[in-house]
Design an enzyme around this catalytic site. Sequence first.
Site: not given
Length: 1009
Positions: A266, A582, A268, A378
């Site tokens: 993941h 996000h 970001d 997420d």
Amino acid sequence: MHDDRQLTEGRLTRFIDDVLPGALYRRRKPLQVQAWHVPGEPVPVSKALAAEYRAVEVPFPWGAPWSTSWFRVRGSVPPEWFEDGRLPAGTRLEVAVDLGFYGDRPGFQAEGLAFLPDGSLVKGIAPRSAYVPWPEGRRDHEFFIEAAANPDVAGEYTFRPTPLGDRETAGAEPLYTVRQIDLGLLDTTVWELAQDIWTLRGLMAELPIEGSRRWQILRALERMIDVVDPDDVAGTAARGREELAGALSSPAAASAHRVVAVGHAHIDTAWLWPLRETIRKCARTFASAVALMDEYPEYRFACSSAQQLFWIKRDYPALFQRIREKVATGQFVPVGGMWVEPDMNMPGGESMARQLVLGKRFFLEEFGVDSQEAWVPDTFGYSAAIPQILREAGMRWFMTQKISWNQTNEMPHTSFLWEGIDGSQVFTHFPSADTYISELSGAELAHAERNFKEKGTAGSSLVPFGWGDGGGGPTREMLAAASRLRSLDGSPTVEIDSPEAFFERAEAEYGEPPVWVGELYLELHRGSLTSQHRTKQGNRRNENLLLEAELWAATAAVRAGASYPYREIEAAWQTVLLHQFHDILPGTSIAWVHQEVEEANADVERTLERIIAAALAALSGPGERELVANARSFPDAGVLPLGVGEPAPAGGELDVRETEAGFVLSNSHIVVGVDQLGHITSLRDTTSGREAIPAGESGNVLMLHRDTPNLWDAWDVDVHYRRAARPIDGIESIAAGREPDAVTLTIRRRFGTSSISQVLRLERGAGSLAIENTIDWKEKHKLLKLVFPIDVHADRFAAETQFGHVFRPTHVNTSWDAARFEVSAHRWIHVAEPGYGVAIANESTYGHDVTRHTVDGRRTVVAVGLSLLRSPEFPDPGADQGEHVIRFAVRPGAGIRDAVREGTALNLPRRRVRGGHPVAPVISVSHPGVSVSSVKLAEDGGGDVVVRVYESEGARAEVTVTADFDAGTPRLVDLLERDSGRETVAFGPGRITLSLGPFQLATVRIPRL
Ligand SMILES: [Zn+2]
């Protein structure tokens, strides 16, 4: 037998901590290191390879926050390491690097990327993967490390202000010391032994003490310690492994929970690091991923964001080529089909559609992959509109684990059908391990089984493994664990596979999954609907401008033969979609990110305004006639929807007068009473004659709340914010004003060191009161709300979401209702009882709360709170400081259709242009309840006109879409503009009639002849 379990477990801990680490490398030798410290921002590898390096002695300090250093590493294998000209059996060479790592958390500190002298990438360097392979058979070798001095902005997650998130304030002192760059002779048997021990110990800790299996493992580990000699680990490790072989070969029970493990990182797209660092994080992580794929053929790595791969294609073409090869072998698996992993509450309907259109198009064009699963582990909650949008993009499945973060209520399902506002369903899975960063530990796998809520009916869960958030991805240790866990007594079985394979299996094994209807509300991070208002306002503004730019550019292409600016519009969409990531749109990134986003949004705004102006100039020709270009789905001042025309003058009375109590503003539709404090004490529409404001209460009240969340500063509004609040009712001045077609009341207030100027504005002929707030905001840890009590008796209220609206309760009967104390709305909120309602529209606000209270113990009224601004201090200590302009409109006597129109009108303000002649709309839509989301030319560049409409009122609509140009027969297509196979009522040249269900979305493709 005496119980020595704890003693033996303690002995094992000591063995693992003291004996194994020192034995991993049989030999070590420092290599020669030279350094070049990059002045300023990172440079391409070609420039770094050509730089002037200087010799340094390890250890040496390096790395002011956010700076980059390059290290040239050279050396040769000492002759004495060879036996008969070869390396000893069971060994291999690698370089152990310590850039000054602290702790073992990858992605939140110094990171490195190894390059060969020809510029090709080797792998990333981070804690837990801090090695660089030495090429087989080579005696001499040279390579480079690009080292990034990323500071640990999060620290210990105290959420206190930090200067590290902004280059201006982050400081210039070195953060790190290179402690080691050594050639090492790795003992692969010792390494394998360490992996055996890690998996067995992790499993053992989860097993019941009363069971036999736990003791079997304990005794095997004990025998292993007995035989491994601390003074000769290399010579005895193989015997140690033999002692563990039995425990490791005992197979899983037939009823064992089945885990499909998917390699993942993941990353970001921006968060506690700027966007440019994410690009390098992707390069490090993906380089490591493809390198491991060569060694572990069973390894599958799921990668979710087209934007990240787009960057790799642009900046690291050779790596992108390797990724392509690994996609072809099925090891590198593009998933999710979206441009980024966006916030899914706030982006508008068309934005959510484009996340999928641009994401899927990239995956299809670059890899030939048509992703079927949404992959958003997420994101902070999921609107009830998502199932339909996914289905319209040809998606079948949905995955997130974030809902496990709920503070109050636990979701009852792990695998289920999620049903959206229109009735569309998608098969959904919450990984029951409750993480997207698993290391396949015994604890995580045991939790995956314990927490799996479909036991006895279904038996498979998905576990994403690999370091994440800041990148890193799977390590060789995780892959070693997976191979040991394929079938292991006492553990869930673990099989590495793709998300698609998981979903195929999970859906097949679950005949009738339970159904969850409506939004997947995250009972946490509610402040992210409000933090960093400028970022949110830029998003909303550009969403609206994109709609206008596409409409007028398409109209100009059809009517005036103008060329359609495909590339500029696509680039604008890419930026807007990127900023919906996000941690960007929610306002939870560092200052650096939000500053860049505000600048980029302003650039996009300028580009779109230029496209709109050029298209309208081409359309209406030279001249000085005052025209209105109406991008709304309903007439504006008499100008047809989607057309350009001469506005009809507004009629009716208009007045503002001072009274004893304050002021009265009125036109032919509404009458507004304002007291001396600037509060609205009366609001009536002349049609119903009914008072919207409850007797004795006031609207337009600004409330200043203490806003000190327990944890996640920029993310959370905790419910205790309600307990400490005061109205801002001190007034500096209040003055009425008159314009030819509007009356105003300007109210100036000061509080603390901040100030607010409010303009209440009533236009001639308008059905709503406009409220413009200009705020100079200097507060810290405060939440500013604008509150309107409304005199209706309502159990629920409507809030706009993508392509429709949702109802939520106004009461707090259940813990689920109570937890939804701050919710998302798009352009409007509507509260109503049968026959009467009030709409409140906004131009850039997402956070709302709607409560109800009782008057005289006999009747209830509703209060709408609009969240204007917050002022968290982490991760951006200066969040939201400065000037903001925030607009609302309040319409009394409003139905849902009025709410839709108020919201649209405020977001698509009247566009006045000068030109020579009106322009007839190219598209007309026959039903007033059907809104146009987009009119554009087709993505494939072929020139077809594409129209997207949706039923906006929650009713049914038979609607005809008509093209006013030489058109072929329209076809119903999916979001990617492929034939959908759905039925239509009727069609003919340039004309199609659709029967839309409540909130149904439809995309029509109209060929141009
Ligand atoms: Zn994230």
